[in-house]
Each structure stands twice: as structure tokens, then as C-alpha cells.
Design an enzyme around this catalytic site. Structure first.
Site, PDB file in Angstrom:
ATOM      1  NE  ARG A 153      -1.287  35.806 -48.556  1.00  0.00           N
ATOM      2  CZ  ARG A 153      -1.275  34.584 -48.034  1.00  0.00           C
ATOM      3  NH1 ARG A 153      -0.874  34.394 -46.793  1.00  0.00           N
ATOM      4  NH2 ARG A 153      -1.657  33.539 -48.740  1.00  0.00           N
TER       5      ARG A 153
ATOM      6  CE  LYS B 275       1.262  26.853 -47.249  1.00  0.00           C
ATOM      7  NZ  LYS B 275       0.445  27.990 -47.673  1.00  0.00           N
TER       8      LYS B 275
ATOM      9  CG  MET C 182      17.754  25.747 -25.538  1.00  0.00           C
ATOM     10  SD  MET C 182      19.487  26.177 -25.724  1.00  0.00           S
ATOM     11  CE  MET C 182      19.411  27.953 -25.808  1.00  0.00           C
TER      12      MET C 182
ATOM     13  CE1 TYR D  34      17.693  29.844 -16.443  1.00  0.00           C
ATOM     14  CE2 TYR D  34      16.509  28.525 -18.059  1.00  0.00           C
ATOM     15  CZ  TYR D  34      17.698  28.894 -17.439  1.00  0.00           C
ATOM     16  OH  TYR D  34      18.870  28.311 -17.799  1.00  0.00           O
TER      17      TYR D  34
HETATM   18  C1  LIG Z   1      -0.849  27.361 -47.711  1.00  0.00           C
HETATM   19  C2  LIG Z   1      -1.867  27.593 -48.749  1.00  0.00           C
HETATM   20  C3  LIG Z   1      -3.011  26.787 -48.799  1.00  0.00           C
HETATM   21  C4  LIG Z   1      -3.325  25.752 -47.760  1.00  0.00           C
HETATM   22  O1  LIG Z   1      -3.981  26.360 -46.674  1.00  0.00           O
HETATM   23  P1  LIG Z   1      -4.541  25.482 -45.476  1.00  0.00           P
HETATM   24  O2  LIG Z   1      -5.209  26.467 -44.591  1.00  0.00           O
HETATM   25  O3  LIG Z   1      -3.330  24.876 -44.811  1.00  0.00           O
HETATM   26  O4  LIG Z   1      -5.424  24.474 -46.067  1.00  0.00           O
HETATM   27  C5  LIG Z   1      -3.895  26.994 -49.834  1.00  0.00           C
HETATM   28  N1  LIG Z   1      -3.668  27.940 -50.771  1.00  0.00           N
HETATM   29  C6  LIG Z   1      -2.588  28.736 -50.741  1.00  0.00           C
HETATM   30  C7  LIG Z   1      -2.405  29.763 -51.789  1.00  0.00           C
HETATM   31  C8  LIG Z   1      -1.657  28.588 -49.740  1.00  0.00           C
HETATM   32  O5  LIG Z   1      -0.577  29.391 -49.708  1.00  0.00           O
END
Ligand SMILES: *Cc1c(COP(=O)(O)O)cnc(C)c1O
Length: 361
Positions: A130, A35, A300, A252
């Protein structure tokens, strides 16, 4: 010459990290989680290194489409499932497996016309709050799904809130086991931290951050402890050198004041490249492979580094912001993240589009 900043993606390190997941959960099949464009690495760039996985887990249809167009015919899982009913048509067309986490997604499936029944992962909310059905609602959801002609096998899934921390996974794992004890189907519970810290396997594990060479439970453990290798290097060069006198300030806000004569270097890397602005003075950095620290605020397009430990360097010297440096040197992304009050995940995902990226070995 283009601006000297670049990122490198290390294919052999990706494969080695995946092998660590296999070693830690030898009986499980492994989802390589790609992802967020493979945690900022680029799905196309990680594909070779991770193609030894049993499947690719991701979030949106466009990413699923990209994995399919790379020629991957194996499993692909949508971790949040469908966002609207017509997404199911894409799942049918691309043969994507999908998470089912709410009653609406079951309604959509019941109304979906398909010749090929779908593989689904039914998600339990075992305490993260969630996504997913609460334990008491899980069995009715399973029974509803199981009665649908649109549904093929149903795997059972949950996600841990504290696999990387003190609370651990015991409470959620027990809630999951109690509510699923006599249900058939493959189990899929562990993220990277649950695999590495708790040795949890089941039928499928979801290996995300560990594939990308960051320790899921840093600073409790680092990548050396887990035998992981960096998969992303961010590097640039010195484009200027300044000789400070005692009392001179840098950058800065003049947040840094030299207390004695000091040589500093200006690096072509700033927050518009994805380097965190929250990293203050003394964030670790390598110059010519020698570990030193940043001075003053990140701007930046530039940041400043202390050159005291590297007297021989000058304009053009290589600067490693994270990843692999010259020789066998290494700066873990987790060390930099910590100095910025964040985690390796965020840094790699935030690599900016203006940074040219190449895949190497
Ligand atoms: C992103 C995600 C993972 C992977 O988690 P890591 O901590 O990067 O291994 C596993 N399961 C779900 C549902 C996720 O959204």
C-alpha cells in the site's frame, strides 16, 4: 420522548484496554490510534480514557487539530503523512509528526520553510504494497531525508498485512530488519494483532482496534481471550411485539417464516443507525440481557428479534445490539460483525450520525 436508540462510550474500558497494550509490550511506547474519529467513538469522547497513551496516531489534519485543541501537547502522528506540500505548514504549526512513504513527500519537505525541524516516520513497504519504500529503496530515502535541515529524528516504520492471520509477520519483519540493520532511529512496527498475537514491541506500537474492545484476530481469539473490554454499547428498546402463527413471515422479502407460534419483538434500530443490513436471521442480540437472535431482514429503522427465551419482556424492554447489557451481560461486537460477514472495525466506524452518543464510565 426521542427515539430510544443510543450509543454509550465507556471511558474506563478504553483505559483498561490501553493497559493491556502496555502489558503486552512493556518496553514500547504506545500510539493510541484515533483515526476515523477514534474508530467511530469520537475523538473527544475517547480522549480521557486514552490520555495515558504516549501519543495519538491519526490520518488527517483536522483530527490532529482536534487532539491539540483538547490540550494534548505530546506526540501526534499522521499515519499517511502529508497529502500536499502546504500540509507541512500545518505540521509545523501544530507540531505534528508525519509518516514519509513516497519520494514526493521528501521533495515537499526539501522545499518547506520551517524553523522547527520535523520528526518523521519513514515507512517501508515490506510486503503490504500500500504505502512505503520497497526495501531496496529504503536506505536511499533515509539518506536523502537525513541530509535535509528540515528533518529532525527519523523513525523507521512498516505495517503488517497478516499479523492477525495464518501467514504471520515473520517474512515482513525479516525484510524490515535486513534493510534497516545498521540504520539509527526508533522502530515502529506493530499494530494490535502484532502486539497481542506476536508480542512484538520495538520502540513504538500502534494500538488501534484493541483499544476499542474488539479482537484483531477474531474468531481465532475473542475479547475474553485477550482480556479486552467493550468500549461502545449500541442499545435500543422494543417498540412493538407481534404474535406469529405458523406460516407467518417477517419483514421485507418475507425472508423468515415462522414454523410454529412465535413471539417476536420490533426494535428501534436499523441500517440507517449503522446496524449492518447483511446480518440475517439469528444474529446475536440481547433482550433484557438475555441472548437471543434477530429474525428476517434488517430494515432502515427497525429490526425484529425472537422473544422465545424472554417471555416476560414487552414494549420498552432494553435491547443490546452490541456492547454492555443490563446486569453484567455482554455482547461482543465481533459476534455481530461475524454474522454480517464483516469485522468489528467496520461496525464501530459505521455508527450513524443520527444515533445520539454519550460518554460514561
Ligand atoms: C489503522 C492502523 C493501525 C492500527 O491497526 P489496528 O489493527 O486497529 O491495531 C496501525 N498502523 C497503521 C499504519 C494503521 O493505518
Amino acid at each position: 420522548m426521542p427515539r430510544p436508540i443510543e450509543a454509550l462510550i465507556h471511558a474506563t474500558a478504553l483505559a483498561a484496554n490501553l493497559a493491556r497494550a502496555r502489558a503486552a509490550a512493556p518496553d514500547a511506547r504506545v500510539w493510541a490510534v484515533v483515526k476515523a474519529n477514534a474508530y467511530g467513538h469520537g475523538i473527544e469522547r475517547v480522549f480521557e480514557g486514552l490520555r495515558g497513551a504516549d501519543g495519538f496516531a491519526l490520518l488527517d489534519l483536522a483530527e490532529g487539530e482536534r487532539v491539540r485543541s483538547l490540550g494534548w501537547r505530546g506526540p501526534v502522528l499522521l499515519l499517511e503523512g502529508c497529502f500536499e506540500p502546504r500540509d507541512l505548514e500545518s505540521c509545523s504549526r501544530l507540531n505534528l509528526w508525519h509518516v514519509v512513504h513516497c519520494a514526493e513527500q521528501i521533495d515537499w519537505l526539501a522545499a518547506h520553510k520551517t524553523h522547527q525541524p520535523h520528526r518523521v516516520f519513514l515507512k517501508m513497504n515490506s510486503g503490504m504494497n500500500r504505502l512505503g519504500f520497497r526495501p531496496a529503496a529504503f536506505r536511499p530515502a533515509w539518506a536523502r531525508l537525513n541530509a535535509l535541515p528540515q528533518v529532525d529524528e527519523i523513525a523507521l516504520m512498516t505495517h503488517f498485512s497478516d499479523a492477525d492471520g495464518e501467514r504471520g509477520i515473520a517474512r515482513q519483519a525479516a525484510a524490515f530488519d535486513a534493510a534497516t540493520r545498521d540504520l539509527p532511529g526508533e522502530r515502529c512496527l506493530a499494530n494490535s494483532a502484532a502486539v497481542l498475537r506476536h508480542g512484538l514491541g520495538n520502540d513504538w506500537v500502534r494500538a488501534g482496534i484493541l483499544c476499542y474492545g474488539s479482537a484483531p484476530d477474531f474468531p481465532a481469539h475473542d475479547i475474553h481471550h485477550w482480556g479486552l473490554q467493550p468500549t461502545m454499547t449500541l442499545r435500543s428498546r422494543l417498540i412493538a411485539v407481534q404474535q406469529l402463527q405458523a406460516g407467518d413471515t417477517v419483514g421485507y422479502g418475507s425472508s423468515y417464516t415462522a414454523s410454529a407460534p412465535q413471539r417476536i419483538g420490533i426494535v428501534a434500530c436499523g441500517y440507517a443507525d449503522g446496524y449492518p443490513r447483511h446480518c440475517g436471521t439469528d444474529t446475536p442480540v440481547l433482550v433484557d440481557g438475555v441472548r437471543t437472535g434477530t429474525v428476517g431482514r434488517v430494515s432502515m429503522d427497525m429490526l425484529a428479534v425472537d422473544l422465545t427465551p424472554v417471555p416476560a419482556c414487552g414494549i420498552g424492554s432494553e435491547v443490546t445490539l452490541w456492547g454492555r447489557g443490563p446486569g453484567d451481560t455482554l455482547l461482543a461486537i465481533d459476534d455481530v460483525a461475524r454474522a454480517g460477514g464483516t469485522i468489528g472495525y467496520e461496525l464501530m466506524c459505521a455508527l450513524a450520525p443520527r444515533v445520539p452518543v454519550s460518554a460514561i464510565d
